[in-house]
Design a protein around this motif. Structure first.
Motif, PDB file in Angstrom:
ATOM      1  N   ARG A 286       0.820  -1.218   0.000  1.00  0.00           N
ATOM      2  CA  ARG A 286       0.000   0.000   0.000  1.00  0.00           C
ATOM      3  C   ARG A 286       0.854   1.269   0.000  1.00  0.00           C
ATOM      4  NH1 ARG A 286      -5.313  -0.733  -0.496  1.00  0.00           N
ATOM      5  NH2 ARG A 286      -5.543   1.200   0.614  1.00  0.00           N
TER       6      ARG A 286
ATOM      7  N   SER B 209      -4.999  -5.294  12.791  1.00  0.00           N
ATOM      8  CA  SER B 209      -6.071  -4.533  12.155  1.00  0.00           C
ATOM      9  C   SER B 209      -5.492  -3.365  11.371  1.00  0.00           C
ATOM     10  CB  SER B 209      -7.037  -4.005  13.217  1.00  0.00           C
ATOM     11  OG  SER B 209      -6.403  -2.998  13.990  1.00  0.00           O
ATOM     12  N   VAL B 210      -6.266  -2.903  10.405  1.00  0.00           N
ATOM     13  CA  VAL B 210      -5.845  -1.782   9.568  1.00  0.00           C
ATOM     14  C   VAL B 210      -5.542  -0.563  10.443  1.00  0.00           C
ATOM     15  CG1 VAL B 210      -6.630  -0.154   7.800  1.00  0.00           C
ATOM     16  CG2 VAL B 210      -7.032  -2.615   7.508  1.00  0.00           C
TER      17      VAL B 210
ATOM     18  N   ARG C 111      -3.297  -5.786   7.935  1.00  0.00           N
ATOM     19  CA  ARG C 111      -2.090  -5.134   7.454  1.00  0.00           C
ATOM     20  C   ARG C 111      -0.898  -5.533   8.297  1.00  0.00           C
ATOM     21  NH1 ARG C 111      -4.085   0.873   5.617  1.00  0.00           N
ATOM     22  NH2 ARG C 111      -5.323   0.088   3.886  1.00  0.00           N
TER      23      ARG C 111
ATOM     24  N   GLN D  93      -0.815  -5.235   2.849  1.00  0.00           N
ATOM     25  CA  GLN D  93      -2.143  -5.709   3.206  1.00  0.00           C
ATOM     26  C   GLN D  93      -2.366  -7.085   2.598  1.00  0.00           C
ATOM     27  OE1 GLN D  93      -5.231  -2.846   2.996  1.00  0.00           O
ATOM     28  NE2 GLN D  93      -6.863  -4.362   2.870  1.00  0.00           N
TER      29      GLN D  93
ATOM     30  N   ASP E 127      -1.885   1.109  10.639  1.00  0.00           N
ATOM     31  CA  ASP E 127      -1.790   2.461  10.079  1.00  0.00           C
ATOM     32  C   ASP E 127      -1.220   3.432  11.108  1.00  0.00           C
ATOM     33  OD1 ASP E 127      -2.714   1.599   7.652  1.00  0.00           O
ATOM     34  OD2 ASP E 127      -4.677   2.568   7.802  1.00  0.00           O
TER      35      ASP E 127
END
Length: 69
Positions: free
Chosen positions: A11, A52-53, A31, A26, A57
């Motif tokens: 990403r 988790s995303v 991720r 991802q 992030d």
């Protein structure tokens, strides 16, 4: 941590001009961050745990600002 098999989408990434660089990846709705390093004339690839995303992030943002540990 060892890389896991499966379809992975990169990403975002940092520049590979340094001895280590990072990719925000991802796979399957989660991720993780992959670090690639040049060590002793060879490439070493390591991946953090898949999360988790939102969690990854947040970690990615810290990494980019130099605040990650």
């Amino acid at each position: 941590m060892r890389p896991q098999a499966g379809r992975v989408r990169v990403r975002d990434y940092t520049c590979d001009c340094q001895s280590s660089w990072y990719e925000l990846c991802q796979s399957g709705g989660v991720r993780f961050i992959r670090r690639t390093s040049r060590r002793g004339g060879r490439m070493v690839v390591e991946e953090c745990q898949r999360e988790s995303v939102a969690r990854i992030d947040a970690l990615w943002a810290k990494l980019l600002t130099g605040a990650a540990r």
